[in-house]
Design a protein around this motif. Structure first.
Motif, mmCIF file in Angstrom:
data_model
loop_
_atom_site.group_PDB
_atom_site.id
_atom_site.type_symbol
_atom_site.label_atom_id
_atom_site.label_comp_id
_atom_site.label_asym_id
_atom_site.label_seq_id
_atom_site.Cartn_x
_atom_site.Cartn_y
_atom_site.Cartn_z
ATOM 1 N N ALA A 80 5.917 -4.841 -4.148
ATOM 2 C CA ALA A 80 6.890 -3.948 -3.191
ATOM 3 C C ALA A 80 7.568 -4.949 -2.253
ATOM 4 C CB ALA A 80 5.702 -3.277 -1.988
ATOM 5 N N LEU A 179 2.148 7.497 -0.329
ATOM 6 C CA LEU A 179 2.155 6.696 -0.780
ATOM 7 C C LEU A 179 3.152 5.677 0.218
ATOM 8 C CD1 LEU A 179 2.620 5.141 -2.881
ATOM 9 C CD2 LEU A 179 5.135 6.865 -3.720
ATOM 10 N N GLU A 182 0.274 3.596 1.713
ATOM 11 C CA GLU A 182 0.133 2.295 0.125
ATOM 12 C C GLU A 182 0.704 1.428 0.210
ATOM 13 O OE1 GLU A 182 -2.521 0.863 -2.429
ATOM 14 O OE2 GLU A 182 -3.349 2.385 -1.261
ATOM 15 N N LEU A 183 1.805 1.332 0.259
ATOM 16 C CA LEU A 183 2.956 0.105 0.070
ATOM 17 C C LEU A 183 2.988 -0.439 0.825
ATOM 18 C CD1 LEU A 183 5.475 2.374 -1.224
ATOM 19 C CD2 LEU A 183 4.142 0.942 -2.706
ATOM 20 N N GLU A 318 5.032 0.677 -10.680
ATOM 21 C CA GLU A 318 4.892 0.173 -9.849
ATOM 22 C C GLU A 318 4.552 1.924 -8.972
ATOM 23 O OE1 GLU A 318 7.330 -3.490 -10.967
ATOM 24 O OE2 GLU A 318 7.631 -1.258 -11.082
ATOM 25 N N GLU A 321 1.809 4.154 -9.586
ATOM 26 C CA GLU A 321 0.648 2.767 -9.657
ATOM 27 C C GLU A 321 -0.001 3.005 -8.395
ATOM 28 O OE1 GLU A 321 0.974 -0.822 -11.887
ATOM 29 O OE2 GLU A 321 1.184 -0.079 -13.563
ATOM 30 N N ALA A 322 0.846 2.548 -7.346
ATOM 31 C CA ALA A 322 0.953 2.781 -5.998
ATOM 32 C C ALA A 322 -0.082 4.318 -5.794
ATOM 33 C CB ALA A 322 2.044 2.980 -5.235
ATOM 34 N N LYS A 325 -3.207 4.870 -6.468
ATOM 35 C CA LYS A 325 -3.788 4.048 -5.619
ATOM 36 C C LYS A 325 -4.140 4.891 -4.272
ATOM 37 C CE LYS A 325 -3.246 -0.745 -7.116
ATOM 38 N NZ LYS A 325 -3.048 -1.780 -6.961
ATOM 39 N N ALA A 326 -2.739 5.132 -3.936
ATOM 40 C CA ALA A 326 -3.163 6.248 -2.327
ATOM 41 C C ALA A 326 -3.732 7.574 -2.276
ATOM 42 C CB ALA A 326 -2.012 6.394 -2.052
#
Length: 414
Positions: A80, A179, A182-183, A318, A321-322, A325-326
């Protein structure tokens, strides 16, 4: 010759021998460590649980050359810090649990939707956006998501406003901020993501309503009119004195795509501002999970899979995928059937075991309504013992399955 190769579950075919998963076998309903794919149902089940698997080329019924053709030319993943250079990234931790945060999230969103309606009303009557009011309005939302995003994600899924555009604006803001969290983006950037999410489609107020709500394929000229909402949005920002570059970029470029197939200018890859790449993902997720005049809503988990299939084509891998996850593999509001046959709705995800979220049980194994909904945390391995395997999600269900109305659901007391 490679004996084992990594293959994405979207590329699986009958005859392949699965020898490994991208997660612990204990997190799945698969009973043995290794099996040959003999039905499309097996493939669909793997797609529900895994992003990729390991395939044994020697035990598969297909030659290695054919299997190798399934491998994607994936580029090296970027951290990130490389995607958001110059921004002071941080790690967020949950400072409250779902039940603590839920009333705070409700209050934040109730207040915000009133202000959002006021913004749209003013602009629709030729007025400007009060950016000071908007910045102040989003602060409780950012605070709630920073502490724990689960409650806001739950409310975003269940609180359906009568007007689609208002609900979408609020939901996109929530998903964008989640998001960003998450990043690891700092709070000022989360504020920009919230504002950009709410204003992303403000330009549609200057597109004829009949075109936006047409229940038929649009003509070429009508498609052009819809696409002009991006230009209108930028004009509205300029007229309102909003020059925050992240907000401008989200409005201007949220329809650009990683492969250059988007509009209005066909930007590619890094030429698309990073926040606009975020905006494109959440805008698409919102569209996929909403009923529109021309398409039925997908289940949240199906929409997640659709986005995953678009990684490094339409959207940067990327960031996709983040996003997963979020919001979770089974995002809040997903109707799911468990291995017991019971049916429930996902309320909040597990940060460490994403296939084992918190689920509110609604129907018993015979699909009969429970007298009182009950909460089950799959992350705690309920019902797992020597005689009975742990309770897991068997499959996701379409919105409205078994006549379940999510908007009518009330959380049980904690």
């Amino acid at each position: 010759m490679l004996s084992t190769i990594k293959i994405y579950t979207t590329d699986l075919e009958l005859g392949m021998f699965v020898s490994g998963l991208d997660r612990s076998w204990l997190d799945t309903p698969f009973a043995v460590q290794g099996f040959r794919l003999e039905s499309h149902a097996q493939i669909e089940q793997l797609q529900d649980y895994c992003q990729y698997v390991l395939v044994d080329t020697l035990k598969s019924y297909q030659p290695e050359q054919a299997l190798q053709s399934k491998l994607r030319n994936t580029r090296r993943r970027l951290p990130a810090e490389r995607i958001f250079q110059g921004r002071d990234l941080r790690i967020y931790r949950d400072d409250s649990d779902f039940f603590q945060e839920q009333p705070l999230a409700e209050a934040a969103l109730e207040s915000l939707v009133d202000d959002l309606l006021d913004v749209y009303d003013k602009v629709s009557h030729g007025g400007n956006i009060d950016q000071i009011q908007l910045k102040r309005s989003v602060e409780p939302l950012i605070g709630s998501i920073s502490r724990n995003p689960d409650a806001c994600l739950w409310v975003a899924r269940l609180k359906q406003h009568d007007e689609y555009s208002y609900h979408k604006a609020l939901a996109v803001a929530i998903w964008s901020v989640s998001l960003g969290r998450e990043l690891g983006l700092p709070r000022r950037d989360l504020r920009s993501l919230a504002m950009g999410g709410m204003l992303m489609d403000i330009g549609k107020l200057r597109v004829p309503t009949a075109v936006l709500r047409a229940e038929r394929p649009l003509t070429g000229e009508e498609k052009k009119r819809v696409r002009e909402h991006v230009v209108h949005g930028r004009q509205i920002l300029a007229e309102s004195g909003i020059h925050n570059q992240d907000v401008v970029d989200m409005i201007a470029y949220h329809h650009e795509r990683f492969d250059g197939s988007g509009y209005p200018t066909g930007l590619k890859r890094d030429a698309i501002p990073a926040v606009a790449r975020i905006a494109g993902i959440v805008d698409t997720y919102s569209a996929l999970t909403s009923d529109r005049s021309y398409a039925r809503a997908q289940s949240p988990s199906r929409a997640i899979r659709t986005l995953y299939e678009m990684r490094d084509v339409k959207f940067q891998a990327e960031l996709v995928e983040a996003f997963i996850k979020a919001v979770g593999v089974y995002p809040a509001g997903s109707l799911v059937e468990l291995s017991s046959g019971e049916v429930g709705v996902v309320v909040a995800e597990s940060r460490t075991r994403r296939l084992r979220p918190k689920v509110m049980m609604l129907l018993d194994s015979e699909k009969r309504r429970l007298g009182e909904p009950r909460m089950v945390d799959l992350g705690l391995n309920p019902a797992g013992n020597d005689q009975q395997p742990p309770l897991v999600i068997r499959k996701s269900l379409q919105p409205g399955a078994y006549d379940i109305d999510l908007a009518a659901i009330e959380l049980p007391a904690n």
